[in-house]
Motif scaffolding. Sequence first.
Motif, PDB file in Angstrom:
ATOM      1  N   ILE A  41       9.865  13.095 -17.685  1.00 49.06           N
ATOM      2  CA  ILE A  41      11.099  12.397 -17.320  1.00 49.06           C
ATOM      3  C   ILE A  41      11.261  12.355 -15.806  1.00 49.06           C
ATOM      4  O   ILE A  41      11.564  11.304 -15.217  1.00 49.06           O
ATOM      5  CB  ILE A  41      12.317  13.100 -17.962  1.00 49.06           C
ATOM      6  CG1 ILE A  41      12.253  13.031 -19.484  1.00 49.06           C
ATOM      7  CG2 ILE A  41      13.614  12.496 -17.452  1.00 49.06           C
ATOM      8  CD1 ILE A  41      12.598  11.715 -20.081  1.00 49.06           C
ATOM      9  N   GLN A  42      11.076  13.501 -15.138  1.00 54.63           N
ATOM     10  CA  GLN A  42      11.253  13.563 -13.682  1.00 54.63           C
ATOM     11  C   GLN A  42      10.316  12.604 -12.968  1.00 54.63           C
ATOM     12  O   GLN A  42      10.724  11.854 -12.078  1.00 54.63           O
ATOM     13  CB  GLN A  42      11.012  14.989 -13.189  1.00 54.63           C
ATOM     14  CG  GLN A  42      12.154  15.947 -13.449  1.00 54.63           C
ATOM     15  CD  GLN A  42      11.833  17.340 -12.976  1.00 54.63           C
ATOM     16  OE1 GLN A  42      10.712  17.816 -13.126  1.00 54.63           O
ATOM     17  NE2 GLN A  42      12.814  18.016 -12.401  1.00 54.63           N
ATOM     18  N   LYS A  43       9.048  12.640 -13.345  1.00 51.60           N
ATOM     19  CA  LYS A  43       8.067  11.824 -12.637  1.00 51.60           C
ATOM     20  C   LYS A  43       8.295  10.336 -12.888  1.00 51.60           C
ATOM     21  O   LYS A  43       8.101   9.511 -11.988  1.00 51.60           O
ATOM     22  CB  LYS A  43       6.644  12.249 -13.026  1.00 51.60           C
ATOM     23  CG  LYS A  43       6.268  13.620 -12.476  1.00 51.60           C
ATOM     24  CD  LYS A  43       4.825  13.953 -12.753  1.00 51.60           C
ATOM     25  CE  LYS A  43       4.469  15.299 -12.127  1.00 51.60           C
ATOM     26  NZ  LYS A  43       4.553  15.238 -10.644  1.00 51.60           N
ATOM     27  N   PHE A  44       8.713   9.993 -14.104  1.00 46.65           N
ATOM     28  CA  PHE A  44       8.982   8.579 -14.363  1.00 46.65           C
ATOM     29  C   PHE A  44      10.194   8.095 -13.567  1.00 46.65           C
ATOM     30  O   PHE A  44      10.170   7.011 -12.971  1.00 46.65           O
ATOM     31  CB  PHE A  44       9.215   8.350 -15.857  1.00 46.65           C
ATOM     32  CG  PHE A  44       9.570   6.935 -16.187  1.00 46.65           C
ATOM     33  CD1 PHE A  44       8.612   5.936 -16.117  1.00 46.65           C
ATOM     34  CD2 PHE A  44      10.861   6.579 -16.539  1.00 46.65           C
ATOM     35  CE1 PHE A  44       8.934   4.613 -16.402  1.00 46.65           C
ATOM     36  CE2 PHE A  44      11.196   5.274 -16.821  1.00 46.65           C
ATOM     37  CZ  PHE A  44      10.221   4.286 -16.751  1.00 46.65           C
ATOM     38  N   VAL A  45      11.250   8.894 -13.528  1.00 43.33           N
ATOM     39  CA  VAL A  45      12.465   8.487 -12.811  1.00 43.33           C
ATOM     40  C   VAL A  45      12.203   8.391 -11.310  1.00 43.33           C
ATOM     41  O   VAL A  45      12.623   7.434 -10.656  1.00 43.33           O
ATOM     42  CB  VAL A  45      13.622   9.469 -13.094  1.00 43.33           C
ATOM     43  CG1 VAL A  45      14.824   9.157 -12.214  1.00 43.33           C
ATOM     44  CG2 VAL A  45      14.025   9.387 -14.564  1.00 43.33           C
ATOM     45  N   GLN A  46      11.496   9.379 -10.739  1.00 47.54           N
ATOM     46  CA  GLN A  46      11.257   9.313  -9.300  1.00 47.54           C
ATOM     47  C   GLN A  46      10.342   8.143  -8.946  1.00 47.54           C
ATOM     48  O   GLN A  46      10.454   7.561  -7.872  1.00 47.54           O
ATOM     49  CB  GLN A  46      10.693  10.636  -8.783  1.00 47.54           C
ATOM     50  CG  GLN A  46       9.296  10.982  -9.232  1.00 47.54           C
ATOM     51  CD  GLN A  46       8.902  12.394  -8.811  1.00 47.54           C
ATOM     52  OE1 GLN A  46       9.761  13.201  -8.472  1.00 47.54           O
ATOM     53  NE2 GLN A  46       7.618  12.701  -8.844  1.00 47.54           N
TER      54      GLN A  46
END
Length: 633
Positions: A41-46
């Motif tokens: 989730i973090q990597k996709f959002v950033q």
Amino acid sequence: HSFQWDKLKEKTVVLCMDVGLTMSNSAPGEESSFELAKKVIQKFVQRQVFSETKIELALVLFGTDSTDNPLSQDGQYQNIRVHRHLMIPDCELLIEIENQVQPESQQGDCILSPEHVSLIPCRNLTLGKKYDCLNIALLTDLNTQTNEESLEVIIKNLTQSGITVQFFLPFPVEEDKEGQGDSERRDPGHPGTGKGLSREQKKNKELVKEMMLSLDVEDGLDEIHTFRNAIEELCMFKRVERRPVAWPCQLTIGSSLSIRIIGYKAVTDEKLKKMWITVDAQSHQKDDVKRETVYCLDDDNETEVQKDDIIQGFRYGSDIVPFSKVDQEQMKYKHDGKCFAVLGFTKQSTVFMGSQIIKIFAARDDEHAGVALSALIRALNELQMVAIVRYAFNRISNPQVGAAFPCIKQDSECLMYIQLPFMEDLRQFTFPSLENKKFTPSDAQLSAVDSLIDSMMLVEEDENGEQRDLFKPHRIPNPAFQRHFQCLHHRAVSPGTPLPPIEPWLKAALDRPEVITERCQDPLDVLKRKFPLTEVEKKKKLKTSVGSVDPARDFRALIKQKILPFGEVCQQLTHRIEQLLSNKNTQYYMKSITCIQAFREQSVKVNKHSHCSSFGGANDDAVFAVGLAFLGL
């Protein structure tokens, strides 16, 4: 399977993450499914934040202790919390994911649960907006009870609504394709991953496969991914996407021949799309940080000057020549507007420069332009020549002189424009000869160097005898941008802490290929034997005079070395002090005071006050009195 993130372009994405009880289970030394899913989730959002995409994104958590969603009436859709409705992602969402998305204690109910036959509340996340394409990315360990009878209803709803689904699981659904390396390394009894799947997980895995194969997609199983593969795919920040803009113009040769053309930037410098601003206001809002510029005179009072009373100036010697806006407008080069005019032709052995390459095609739906431009391209190709072109993008841009050379491929042909350098841009460097009779290399040494060079070649032959590149720079993302975004994300979620080291994957991408390292080892060993090294100590050059940069330090060094008589060194310092005082400047006056202090200090140490007395007097404070007198105080 490799997740093609570009498929999400122009889509609306709902990230549905299971934070329930079983997601926190993990084998000893392994990351839990929750930790892996959170990384995805973090990597996709950033990725979306830093590429400034227009994709709108929502985040739904299920398996939560609390319930907060629009469809929670009548006891339905319990333990589901809509963390964020559909909107363009920002840094605030990254901070919330880091600090607020935590494991919870309820049983996660995924899309296959009996209560969710009409899908999780994705439609109500749109807040009344209409979207052509909605994608659900579901991250779960599938460890929940399901009803096989609901599968048919789910497939029907997905097909009718046009919603696409992608699953992210801690385990692969096809062992033969995914490989069993990860599962074999895990604890066989672990209920979340590998071989030790629970009964619910095994059942749900088959339901997911059946569901994805039943949907109207090209290969449904390609939309099922593991957490680890997704993390690897998302390590690289998304490239800033720019669509090439057509540049219509007329290619002219002389005054009578004109061809309608259209140009596209093929290669150009990649720059950040937006300046990321550090916000220091307590509210953490960008608008609360105000920038104010004040112009002041270089005087004791720092007198403020209004902006309207300021003009640009250029220093010419000791004078400043004013250069007003009127002068600037009159000095600007004026031309008629965009142009692509051929000035002449020359051989292809041309030096190029510039930061971009422009591809020139014939205008669309213009048969005559296509024939004319094709004839020009093929003529240039046959004669091995290029066209010298005067290029101006628009009326306000400065014109360039460049070269347009032919580019003919199997399915297309065009001109490639590159800027040419001026004579002043060329630099002729002269280097000393490498020939040295004292160090003439032997044949064995030359052979060793040749072998090393051959072993470092970044190409190798494949099975068909064709050469292939071992190092592919066009596939490596800009490391400066990758590091820049990594630091920005860290500053957003962990302010005040030291920056993290460069990520291992980025460092590994910049390393030389392992096959080159292995191939170079033997030639390097031979080279070390053929060129033995001996350590040579460099003799320190002794100071013999007091210089002008730091005369006080030089004076102390000469006294310490005891090479010159004390009196001679004192005379050198006295001469240097007189030179400093001859420059009527406070900076030199203060440097002379430092010299006088060093003079007195060393004179006292060697008990030879006569030298200091001859310059400033025998009294201990006479030295400072002399300095103040020189300063006019």
